[in-house]
Structure formats: C-alpha cells, structure tokens
Design an enzyme around this catalytic site. Structure first.
Site, PDB file in Angstrom:
ATOM      1  N   HIS A 145      -3.718   4.417   4.567  1.00 26.50           N
ATOM      2  CA  HIS A 145      -4.823   3.454   4.601  1.00 26.50           C
ATOM      3  C   HIS A 145      -6.087   4.079   4.003  1.00 26.50           C
ATOM      4  O   HIS A 145      -6.735   3.513   3.139  1.00 26.50           O
ATOM      5  CB  HIS A 145      -5.068   3.001   6.034  1.00 26.50           C
ATOM      6  CG  HIS A 145      -6.337   2.239   6.216  1.00 26.50           C
ATOM      7  ND1 HIS A 145      -6.512   0.992   5.689  1.00 26.50           N
ATOM      8  CD2 HIS A 145      -7.504   2.559   6.828  1.00 26.50           C
ATOM      9  CE1 HIS A 145      -7.741   0.568   5.978  1.00 26.50           C
ATOM     10  NE2 HIS A 145      -8.353   1.502   6.660  1.00 26.50           N
ATOM     11  N   TYR A 181       3.563   5.318  11.876  1.00 22.21           N
ATOM     12  CA  TYR A 181       3.884   3.913  12.115  1.00 22.21           C
ATOM     13  C   TYR A 181       4.812   3.280  11.082  1.00 22.21           C
ATOM     14  O   TYR A 181       5.217   2.137  11.226  1.00 22.21           O
ATOM     15  CB  TYR A 181       2.606   3.075  12.243  1.00 22.21           C
ATOM     16  CG  TYR A 181       1.626   3.195  11.075  1.00 22.21           C
ATOM     17  CD1 TYR A 181       1.818   2.465   9.907  1.00 22.21           C
ATOM     18  CD2 TYR A 181       0.507   4.019  11.157  1.00 22.21           C
ATOM     19  CE1 TYR A 181       0.929   2.560   8.841  1.00 22.21           C
ATOM     20  CE2 TYR A 181      -0.391   4.123  10.099  1.00 22.21           C
ATOM     21  CZ  TYR A 181      -0.168   3.400   8.950  1.00 22.21           C
ATOM     22  OH  TYR A 181      -1.054   3.497   7.907  1.00 22.21           O
ATOM     23  N   ARG A 229       0.863  -1.173   0.000  1.00 27.11           N
ATOM     24  CA  ARG A 229       0.000   0.000   0.000  1.00 27.11           C
ATOM     25  C   ARG A 229       0.902   1.225   0.000  1.00 27.11           C
ATOM     26  O   ARG A 229       1.539   1.539   1.001  1.00 27.11           O
ATOM     27  CB  ARG A 229      -0.896  -0.030   1.244  1.00 27.11           C
ATOM     28  CG  ARG A 229      -1.425   1.292   1.698  1.00 27.11           C
ATOM     29  CD  ARG A 229      -2.650   1.169   2.589  1.00 27.11           C
ATOM     30  NE  ARG A 229      -2.419   0.684   3.951  1.00 27.11           N
ATOM     31  CZ  ARG A 229      -1.811   1.402   4.908  1.00 27.11           C
ATOM     32  NH1 ARG A 229      -1.340   2.593   4.657  1.00 27.11           N
ATOM     33  NH2 ARG A 229      -1.680   0.908   6.112  1.00 27.11           N
TER      34      ARG A 229
END
Ligand SMILES: Cc1ncc(C[n+]2csc(CCOP(=O)(O)OP(=O)(O)O)c2C)c(N)n1
Lengths: 335, 404
Positions: B287, B296, B283
């Site tokens: 998100h 993160y 990805r």
C-alpha cells in the site's frame, strides 16, 4: 496471556495487552476499525486479537469513519462495549458528526437509558516524519464537547491502566495515543487488572511526575518526554521544576495543578496542539481564576503554532521541544 | 425457520467464528471477479480487438507513446521506493501495476479538463506534464503540493480518503454553470467507495448533471481490506443507483482505459455526464512503503496478476505487429535511466524549506495574530544564532539544551 509483572514493555504493546485483557474480562468488549484485524492495525496495537478472539469480536470495517463510529453507537445501545480505532488523528473528522451529535449526547438525550460505553482510540501527534493529516493534535475539539471524556497517556503503565479504565467506563472516552511514543519502553505491571474498578476511574486523575519548587510545568501525552528532559536540564542549572501529567483532558483534574501553583507561583503549560481556543487556553484561564493571588508571573504556554501542521521537515519547529520549554521557564522566572 | 437461523447465527457468534455463508461468498466473488462486462481492447497476450461502443483511432505512434509513458512512470515509481529505503523520503505510495489505468485516463484528458487525484496518481501527474520530481516534496516532507494545481489542472494530492470526490463534483458544477467546454475527472480507490463523501459526490453530480467522471481504480485492496469488504456488487454497478452510466474497464489495458475515459469525458461535455468508471486492476506492491502486505495477502494472487502486466501486453503487441523494433525499446529504456537519474538527483538536492514556511499561506489576507506569532518565533530562533542553532534538526523533543 499477560506478561509477568514489571516487565519493560513498549507503549503500543501495553495498549495491546490492555485490549487483550479487557476482552478476556468481558465478552461484550469488541474492537473495530480499518485494518485492525488481520493486519493488526497500522501500528500493530491490535496485533493478534482477531486470531485469538475471532472476527465477531475484532471487526475489520469498511473504509468509513462515520460508519465506524455510527455503528459503534448502535452496538453500544445493544449492550456492547465497542472500542473503535481511528487510524490517524487527521481522519477523525469524517466521524466528527457522529461523535458530536450522537456519541456525546445519547446519554443526556435518553436520560440515561442508553449509556455510551465506547472508546474511540486515536493515535495522535507529530514527530514521526509523516505526510499531511498524520500528525495532528485535535484533542481540544473533543474537550469542547460535553458528554465526552478525553484521556491520553504518556507511558506504558498508564497506557494499560487508562485504556482498561476507559473500556470499563460507562461514558464514551476519546482515547488519544501518543504515536511517537508507541515504541518507547517502560515498566508495566499488568496485575493492576485485578484491582477493583473505581468510579470515577482513579487513573483518570492528574499525577505529579516530579516534585519541584520554582515553576510548575503541566503537560500530557507526547509532550511529557521533552518536559521531563527539560526538568533534568533545569535541575543541572539549579532550577527546580514541578512536573504534572494531566492524563485526562476532560474533565480536567486541575486541583493538583492549582495546589502546585500556590507553592511555586509560576505555571508553564506545554502541548503541541495549536494554541488558540485550546485545552492550554482553558488551563491558563482556570488557574488564573483559582490561584490569581499566588501567581508571580502570567501563565505561559508552549504550544503548536496557529497554523496547519507543517510539512514534516519543519515539524521540529512546530513541536514544543526541550529548548522551548526551558525558554518558557526562563520567561516565567524573569517576572 | 427464522428462529433456527437466529440460533445458528448466535451459536456462530458465541463461538467467535464467522465462516461466510454461501451467498456471501458469491457476493464477494461478484465484487472481485473480472466479469464478461469488462471492456478490453488489448488482451494480455497482446491481441488487439476494437470495441464497438468505445471507438478509438489507434496509431503506432500513439501506442509507442503510451508504452513510453508507462515505462517512464513505472521507473520513477520504483525509484520512489528505492529513495524511501535510502532514507531520502519519509514515505512512498507505489503505483506498480496501475500504470495503464492512470496513463489511459491521463491521456484522455483535454488541456482544459481538470483532474482531482488521490495520492497515488503519479501516472496521471505525468500526463498533466508535471515533472515527476515535483511529486517528491510531499513524500520527503518539504511541502504539501509541489506543483501549481491551477496551471497544470491537476489538483494537489488528497490524503483524506474520498474528500476530493465532493470537491471535483463542485468544480464540475462550476464548469457547467460557466458553459465551458470542459470536464472534470476524479480519482479514488475501491476502499474510498465506502466513504460518505463519495456517495454524496455522486448524489450531487446526478442532481446537477455535473460533467464529472468518477474514476475508481479498483486495485482490489484498501490497505489490508479486500474489495469485498467494501461492496457486495461490482463497483461499476453502483452507478445505476445514482442514475448515470457505470462502466468496468480492464485497468491493465491502457487502450481500453483511454477509449472508455475519452468516451466518458465526451459524454460529460455533451451535457449527459456524470459517468462512473471502474478500472479493474491490481496493486502489485505494498500500500505504501510502511505497509507489509505479507500479513494479509497471498503470494499466488500477485503471481496471477503478474501475467496481466499492463506494459508487457503493449510491448508484445508493438513487436509482433512490427510497430516497434529493438532500437525503440532500447531508446525508451535509456530515457528511463536518464529520468531516474534526474529524479534521484532532484530528490537529494531538495532543500528543507525555511522556518517561515510554517507560517506562510495559512491565510490569503493579513492575519495579525499569526504575524505576531511568526515574529516571536523567528526572534526566538535568532537567539540561537551564535550557539549550535535550534535549526540543527535534532529530534523534535531533544532540542539542544543549549541556552540562548
Ligand atoms: C478518511 C481516511 N481514513 C483512513 C485513511 C488511511 N488510509 C490511507 S489509504 C487507505 C486505504 C485506501 O484504499 P483505497 O481507497 O482502495 O485506495 P488505494 O490506496 O488502494 O489506492 C486508508 C485506510 C485515510 N487516508 N483517510
């Protein structure tokens, strides 16, 4: 760690401070859920906790709600006080089986051998323009289950106090957080953490937010704001509303409501949860039972419709707003 | 020995530290590292090597078509992000980096095959012939499904993680009971593999030989959780435990995704199904537009994956082999501009649904209580007709304070 007393703090931050102080106070308190660690939760309610308390006390879990709650049950049996975060209201259903079958019944089944000192935190309710499953108000399902306590908050001080009370309560508490109020600031005095614990926790009782004489309006969580705004508008029109915040939906502290209705003779109940077989239905039935001869009008409910939560461009129709509350007040007074 | 280990664990626990053990590190690496078993046809450098187990007849026309698909899908995806930033959409779930995984699988589907997406499958939707602007309603908040899922054979987006896997399995059971020459494919993420629904779907599919392809796009992350939080083994290996084949495919290689998915669908139709495919990809974006991946994830990681870009390798191969010239690439770029413009225009022109929509299609049969609720609410709204109007889209809380 804690802010100086009487600072103005956003509701989400107050919850964060409630978690933080509880973790400081008791090493058995642990936080678990999807993305609660490094990310600090999608709403940042658990922000910084993993950094300060470590991965053993703030667990980023696999993506499985039944797993989160089922594992929390085992941890509670082992003496921990797990606080499990469900990311959004609509995702509690994969965990529903564990909540109904294990969380709620363990104490009863084991005759108290295994209490369930667990908190299930759920950001709930609409009004943030989200996609499907991110705006539901499923509290009534949980009120229907014996063995659970169901608590919600409408301002920063309650967020802090009630969350701490829930964490130190030996029963499982489903703690609903009004997500569209997360960013609203309110006065917070964190010195309340030093008050001795009470059984049952005092914060779990209903509280009168505004005294009045014409109509009693009862609500909780995210709907308190439009109700209080409606009371302001009504006052300008010469109508005096008494506003009560329930705070705890199960067990309901209904005595202050009944007492108020005895004086005003009229009751409007406001909640964004669908109306059928709901918490508002229960309130209407019980007030009718207990204060029938005081009622000058039927109990009127302002609730979500008996439909799935609509696409967000329609949510302003679905959610009780100031106008719908005032309309209900008009109808109550018309009798 | 055991006591020592327990004491050590307790000490680590008390200190609040949790360094992974060596075996945990290795397990995590196994789950997250592209291994030798991965199926690849087109290398990141654009070198084509046919695969003996997954035969695919490759023509220049097909390659150009796949390239075009990926460019157009990516362009709409970027436009989706921009529209969210401009306040036209409440949210967008980007697919950047997953174009090959989706177009490869989408182009393998036969007309009668059924697809069950999650919420990021804009590329599969494209392959099912769905106008990209039909995807916008969900993200703009005008409706929950903007296309006909029956006619397009592309189910509505499913947001509850893993739910659709069971539904797809049941649909495939029906296909088999009907003796139809059809198969089903279901899309889900690496995070979803932790859900009971996904596990139960695989158990059911195995029990009934359902013609269903479980297509897991392992994009390495479930919001902030890396895949090694979900699994200690490569996801494709889990298939063995259910008793059907699992394949790991290079999810940035559109040809490999197409070849493996075509094979898997054929297996299903032949009565051998189910099959699990793990498309190993990444990805590249957040998100969703609400997410902040800098909290993160390392920038290095994204840099590494940039070199494996799914579009670039097809472009390189096409040019080097002389199967496409500058005019072709210019034409595709122009088409992308046009599509983006119509996508934007469609978004801005999208009207809010009327208030009746709150109440419509809750049931298929008449429902007296709801009919009454609708009538009461519409009558209430009508009371505002001569004042400012309750439909002024103020915040849900404020109302107008204007009495009827
Ligand atoms: C049952 C459920 N729990 C939580 C969520 C919130 N959520 C949305 S997407 C997501 C991560 C999904 O990751 P993955 O399955 O890997 O798919 P990806 O988004 O990476 O494509 C989470 C936790 C959800 N939608 N449904």
């Amino acid at each position: 760690m804690s802010a100086p007393t009487s600072e103005r703090v956003a509701l989400a931050r107050a919850l964060n401070m409630g978690l933080r102080t509880a973790m400081e106070d008791d090493a058995k308190v642990i936080v678990m859920g999807e993305d609660v660690g490094r990310l600090g939760g999608v709403f940042r309610v658990t922000d910084g906790l993993q950094k300060d308390f470590g991965e053993h006390r703030v667990l980023d879990t696999p993506l499985a709600e039944s797993g989160i709650i089922g594992a929390a049950v085992g941890l509670a049996m082992r003496g921990y006080r797990p606080i499990a975060e469900i990311q959004f209201d609509g995702f509690i259903f994969p965990a529903f089986d564990q909540i109904v079958s294990q969380v709620a019944k363990m104490t009863y089944r084991t005759q108290g051998a295994f209490p369930m000192p667990m908190v299930i935190r759920v950001p709930y309710g609409g009004g943030i323009g989200a996609v499907e499953h991110h705006s539901e108000a499923p509290e009534s399902f949980f009120c229907h289950i014996a063995g659970l306590r169901v608590v919600t908050c409408s301002n920063s001080q309650d967020a802090f106090d009630l969350l701490r009370a829930a964490i130190f309560c030996d029963d499982p508490v489903v703690f609903f957080e009004p997500k569209r109020r997360y960013w609203e600031k309110g006065v917070l005095d964190t010195a309340t953490r030093n008050q001795p614990r009470q059984t049952p926790p005092a914060g779990f009782s209903s509280v009168t937010r505004r005294a009045g004489t014409d109509v009693t309006v009862v609500s909780y969580g995210p709907s308190m704001a439009p109700v209080l705004a409606a009371a302001d508008v009504a006052a300008g029109e010469g109508r005096s509303l008494e506003v009560i915040d329930l705070r705890t939906l199960s067990p309901l502290d209904l005595d202050p409501v009944v007492e108020s209705v005895r004086r005003t003779g009229r009751l409007v109940v406001v909640s964004e949860a669908p109306r059928e077989s709901s918490i508002t239905a229960d309130i209407a039935a019980r007030v009718t039972e207990e204060a029938f001869y005081s009622l000058a009008a039927p109990v009127i409910r302002v609730a979500g419709f008996d439909t799935p939560y609509p696409p967000s461009r329609l949510e302003h129709h679905y959610l009780p707003d100031l106008d719908r509350v005032l309309d209900a007040v008009d109808r109550a007074l018309a009798y | 020995m055991a006591a020592d280990a327990a004491a050590e664990a307790a000490a680590r626990g008390a200190a609040g530290v949790r360094e992974p053990t060596a075996s945990e590190v290795i397990a995590g690496l196994r789950a997250t590292t592209m291994d030798a078993a991965v199926v690849q046809l087109l290398s990141p450098e654009g070198v084509l090597t046919p695969h003996p187990d997954y035969p695919l007849e490759i023509t220049g026309e097909m390659l150009r078509g796949l390239y075009r698909d990926m460019v157009l899908v990516r362009r709409c995806d970027r436009e989706g992000n921009a529209l969210q930033r401009q306040g036209q959409l409440g949210l967008w779930a980007p697919l950047l980096g997953q174009e090959a995984a989706q177009v490869g699988a989408g182009r393998a589907l036969g007309e009668n095959d059924m697809a069950f997406p999650s919420y990021r499958e804009h590329g599969v939707a494209w392959c099912r012939g769905i106008d990209p602007s039909a995807l916008l309603g969900i993200f703009r908040g005008t409706d929950h499904c903007g296309w006909d899922p029956k006619a397009t054979r592309f189910n509505g987006y499913t947001i509850v993680i893993g739910n659709q896997v069971l539904n797809a399995t049941g649909y495939a059971m029906g296909q088999r009971m009907d003796g139809a020459d059809e198969a089903t494919i279901v899309f889900f993420g690496d995070g979803a593999t932790s859900q009971g629904d996904v596990h139960e779907g695989m158990v059911f599919a195995a029990a009934y030989d359902s013609p269903v392809v479980f297509y897991c796009q392992n994009n390495q992350w479930a919001i902030s959780q890396p895949v090694d939080r979900q699994s200690r083994v490569p996801l494709w290996e889990r298939a063995t435990g259910y008793g059907f084949p699992g394949v790991r495919v290079d999810g940035n290689d559109v040809l490999a995704c197409l070849a493996v998915t075509s094979w898997a669908l054929a297996e299903c139709r032949s009565g051998n199904g189910p099959v699990l495919i793990e498309a190993f990809t990444y990805r590249m974006d957040a998100h969703t537009t609400s997410d902040d991946p800098t909290r993160y994830r390392m920038a290095d990681e994204a840099e590494h994956w940039k070199l494996l870009d799914p579009l670039e390798r097809v472009r390189v191969h096409l040019s080097r082999s002389g199967q496409a010239d500058a005019a072709f690439f210019e034409q595709v770029a122009a088409e992308a501009d046009e599509l983006a413009a119509s996508f934007r225009a469609a978004c801005r022109a999208m009207p809010d649904p009327p208030p009746e929509r709150v109440f419509s299609h809750v049931y298929s049969e008449p429902h007296a209580q709801l009919d009454r609720q609708r009538a009461e609410y519409l009558e209430y709204l009508a009371g505002f007709a001569d004042t400012a109007g309750a439909d002024g889209r103020e915040t849900a809380d404020s109302g107008t304070g204007g009495r009827r």
